[in-house]
Design a protein around this motif. Sequence first.
Motif, PDB file in Angstrom:
ATOM      1  N   GLU A   1     -10.867  -0.448  -0.409  1.00  0.00           N
ATOM      2  CA  GLU A   1     -10.632   0.423  -1.821  1.00  0.00           C
ATOM      3  C   GLU A   1     -11.436  -0.559  -2.801  1.00  0.00           C
ATOM      4  O   GLU A   1     -12.065   0.079  -3.613  1.00  0.00           O
ATOM      5  CB  GLU A   1      -9.222   0.421  -1.771  1.00  0.00           C
ATOM      6  CG  GLU A   1      -8.848   1.353  -3.109  1.00  0.00           C
ATOM      7  CD  GLU A   1      -7.512   1.372  -3.328  1.00  0.00           C
ATOM      8  OE1 GLU A   1      -6.583   0.694  -3.193  1.00  0.00           O
ATOM      9  OE2 GLU A   1      -7.013   2.547  -3.754  1.00  0.00           O
TER      10      GLU A   1
ATOM     11  N   TYR B   1       0.310  -2.368  11.021  1.00  0.00           N
ATOM     12  CA  TYR B   1       0.302  -2.291   9.470  1.00  0.00           C
ATOM     13  C   TYR B   1      -0.018  -3.384   8.765  1.00  0.00           C
ATOM     14  O   TYR B   1      -0.712  -3.530   7.782  1.00  0.00           O
ATOM     15  CB  TYR B   1       1.838  -1.677   9.367  1.00  0.00           C
ATOM     16  CG  TYR B   1       1.906  -1.387   8.011  1.00  0.00           C
ATOM     17  CD1 TYR B   1       1.511  -0.319   7.240  1.00  0.00           C
ATOM     18  CD2 TYR B   1       2.711  -2.520   7.040  1.00  0.00           C
ATOM     19  CE1 TYR B   1       1.828  -0.019   5.730  1.00  0.00           C
ATOM     20  CE2 TYR B   1       3.258  -1.995   5.717  1.00  0.00           C
ATOM     21  CZ  TYR B   1       2.593  -0.895   5.109  1.00  0.00           C
ATOM     22  OH  TYR B   1       2.758  -0.733   3.783  1.00  0.00           O
TER      23      TYR B   1
ATOM     24  N   VAL C   1      -3.372  -3.197   6.272  1.00  0.00           N
ATOM     25  CA  VAL C   1      -3.233  -3.084   4.840  1.00  0.00           C
ATOM     26  C   VAL C   1      -4.146  -3.950   3.990  1.00  0.00           C
ATOM     27  O   VAL C   1      -4.832  -3.314   3.249  1.00  0.00           O
ATOM     28  CB  VAL C   1      -1.777  -3.126   4.493  1.00  0.00           C
ATOM     29  CG1 VAL C   1      -1.707  -3.366   3.004  1.00  0.00           C
ATOM     30  CG2 VAL C   1      -0.908  -2.022   4.787  1.00  0.00           C
TER      31      VAL C   1
ATOM     32  N   LEU D   1       1.052  -1.272  -0.006  1.00  0.00           N
ATOM     33  CA  LEU D   1      -0.045  -0.123   0.055  1.00  0.00           C
ATOM     34  C   LEU D   1       0.827   1.208  -0.066  1.00  0.00           C
ATOM     35  O   LEU D   1       1.697   1.368   0.825  1.00  0.00           O
ATOM     36  CB  LEU D   1      -0.919   0.008   1.216  1.00  0.00           C
ATOM     37  CG  LEU D   1      -1.994   1.099   1.248  1.00  0.00           C
ATOM     38  CD1 LEU D   1      -3.238   0.630   1.888  1.00  0.00           C
ATOM     39  CD2 LEU D   1      -1.426   2.328   1.915  1.00  0.00           C
TER      40      LEU D   1
ATOM     41  N   ARG E   1      -1.451   6.196  -3.489  1.00  0.00           N
ATOM     42  CA  ARG E   1      -2.189   5.357  -4.606  1.00  0.00           C
ATOM     43  C   ARG E   1      -3.330   4.958  -3.932  1.00  0.00           C
ATOM     44  O   ARG E   1      -4.025   4.437  -4.714  1.00  0.00           O
ATOM     45  CB  ARG E   1      -1.361   4.194  -5.173  1.00  0.00           C
ATOM     46  CG  ARG E   1       0.092   4.528  -5.508  1.00  0.00           C
ATOM     47  CD  ARG E   1       0.181   5.299  -6.880  1.00  0.00           C
ATOM     48  NE  ARG E   1      -1.034   4.825  -7.772  1.00  0.00           N
ATOM     49  CZ  ARG E   1      -1.434   5.829  -8.674  1.00  0.00           C
ATOM     50  NH1 ARG E   1      -1.026   6.846  -8.813  1.00  0.00           N
ATOM     51  NH2 ARG E   1      -2.120   5.375  -9.588  1.00  0.00           N
ATOM     52  N   PHE E   2      -3.685   5.498  -2.609  1.00  0.00           N
ATOM     53  CA  PHE E   2      -4.992   4.764  -2.032  1.00  0.00           C
ATOM     54  C   PHE E   2      -5.815   5.905  -2.110  1.00  0.00           C
ATOM     55  O   PHE E   2      -6.097   6.814  -1.914  1.00  0.00           O
ATOM     56  CB  PHE E   2      -4.486   4.684  -0.370  1.00  0.00           C
ATOM     57  CG  PHE E   2      -5.433   4.089   0.342  1.00  0.00           C
ATOM     58  CD1 PHE E   2      -6.117   2.932  -0.059  1.00  0.00           C
ATOM     59  CD2 PHE E   2      -5.913   4.504   1.330  1.00  0.00           C
ATOM     60  CE1 PHE E   2      -6.910   2.342   0.835  1.00  0.00           C
ATOM     61  CE2 PHE E   2      -6.805   4.007   2.247  1.00  0.00           C
ATOM     62  CZ  PHE E   2      -7.268   2.873   1.948  1.00  0.00           C
ATOM     63  N   LEU E   3      -7.000   5.310  -2.794  1.00  0.00           N
ATOM     64  CA  LEU E   3      -8.028   6.040  -3.022  1.00  0.00           C
ATOM     65  C   LEU E   3      -8.649   6.957  -2.012  1.00  0.00           C
ATOM     66  O   LEU E   3      -9.077   8.166  -2.285  1.00  0.00           O
ATOM     67  CB  LEU E   3      -9.293   5.211  -3.631  1.00  0.00           C
ATOM     68  CG  LEU E   3     -10.386   5.701  -4.691  1.00  0.00           C
ATOM     69  CD1 LEU E   3      -9.883   6.770  -5.554  1.00  0.00           C
ATOM     70  CD2 LEU E   3     -11.173   4.825  -5.176  1.00  0.00           C
TER      71      LEU E   3
ATOM     72  N   LEU F   1       0.664   5.292   0.160  1.00  0.00           N
ATOM     73  CA  LEU F   1      -0.693   6.015   0.634  1.00  0.00           C
ATOM     74  C   LEU F   1      -1.125   6.859  -0.624  1.00  0.00           C
ATOM     75  O   LEU F   1      -2.156   7.053  -0.720  1.00  0.00           O
ATOM     76  CB  LEU F   1      -0.001   6.982   1.468  1.00  0.00           C
ATOM     77  CG  LEU F   1      -1.168   7.823   2.393  1.00  0.00           C
ATOM     78  CD1 LEU F   1      -2.097   6.719   3.095  1.00  0.00           C
ATOM     79  CD2 LEU F   1      -0.491   8.415   3.718  1.00  0.00           C
TER      80      LEU F   1
ATOM     81  N   ARG G   1      -6.619   9.880  -1.549  1.00  0.00           N
ATOM     82  CA  ARG G   1      -6.587  10.753  -2.763  1.00  0.00           C
ATOM     83  C   ARG G   1      -7.843  11.798  -2.600  1.00  0.00           C
ATOM     84  O   ARG G   1      -7.870  12.790  -2.920  1.00  0.00           O
ATOM     85  CB  ARG G   1      -6.435   9.995  -3.980  1.00  0.00           C
ATOM     86  CG  ARG G   1      -5.159   9.222  -4.088  1.00  0.00           C
ATOM     87  CD  ARG G   1      -5.004   8.347  -5.304  1.00  0.00           C
ATOM     88  NE  ARG G   1      -4.694   9.151  -6.451  1.00  0.00           N
ATOM     89  CZ  ARG G   1      -4.780   8.575  -7.788  1.00  0.00           C
ATOM     90  NH1 ARG G   1      -5.179   7.504  -8.082  1.00  0.00           N
ATOM     91  NH2 ARG G   1      -4.525   9.361  -8.948  1.00  0.00           N
TER      92      ARG G   1
END
Lengths: 170, 170
Positions: free
Chosen positions: B130, B119, B123, A18, A22-24, A20, A27
Amino acid sequence: MPQARRKRSESTPDGATLHLTRFLPYRLSVLANTVSHTVAKLYEKRFGITIPEWRIIAVLGGGETLSAGEIAQRTAMDKVQVSRAISRMLDSALILRESGDTDRRKALLTLTPKALDIYTQIVPLALAYEAQLTSALTEEEAALLDRLLSKMQAQADQLSSAPEQRLPKT
Amino acid sequence: MPQARRKRSESTPDGATLHLTRFLPYRLSVLANTVSHTVAKLYEKRFGITIPEWRIIAVLGGGETLSAGEIAQRTAMDKVQVSRAISRMLDSALILRESGDTDRRKALLTLTPKALDIYTQIVPLALAYEAQLTSALTEEEAALLDRLLSKMQAQADQLSSAPEQRLPKT
DNA sequence: TTGCAACTGTTTCATATGAAACTAAACTGA
DNA sequence: TCAGTTTAGTTTCATATGAAACAGTTGCAA
């Protein structure tokens, strides 16, 4: 000399990674914050109103009369937020409140001419900002964005009620 | 019998209209709020952490050592927010702070095993959320969404610095 | 009726937030 | 070397926020 560092991957039990950026959810949050902050400054600077007040003006701008609860629904704000925005707008003479005839719990809210004037000035500005924001997009992209946002909002609404059932149990 | 209402259009000087539910800044804000609220509940319920704390865990999760300032950059949070999140994480033994050797102003921050454990657990959960959120999208739509968000973020960043120049003067 | 539940909107209270002030450390230039 | 400036991070202070308690009104059922 840099100390030797234990080799460590970012992989998790099932090998997923993951980042951050790129994490929807991240964003969306960053983008919405950037946008909100900009338009908030705009509204504040030119008209002295906040975003909650702008939203109320937006839904009443057509001349309609609504109750506080109806405003809350249409603006996606909670009733506390609406109540406070209305009381500010009463102070600054942007809104008119008269208690309902049939149901005295409901207050009927209308914009004053002063607020309607703000409305006619602010709408072109708001639309101009929106146009700027999407100016890097083609027609097709903009149309698709519209659909994607609707789909995701519907999905997000679903997941907001009972997300546990649909996610791994950890 | 309903009182006759003055016929009133929603048009503004230049004829444009605005419906809040079609207005991009509003839609982004509502969507981001819905999503944030859901993931915040998820993180809080299962791991007792907030979103700022999650973001810090996310950027340090690879085992890297960063300063508070670097964390602020990578998480798009301001230094106050980072400072407070770090102090909470020190209390709950999620983070390790040692002052830098060369520059004692900079604190070197690393996750504790306890945080690394969170973590690895969080994740897959975050990615699952997502995936759910985009489950109504096709592959192509998801790829395009990615591009659209990047484009809009770049544009929003532009507009956040000096929007006045590019918008109507009212 | 009348007593209780439901609803509308406001207020309270505890917490979150961010701008600005502040402390400490590290550069910079005479 | 030592004032003045810049930088890193914390704290202060005033405001924003939202959950829960609240007050007033209405609807409903016994």
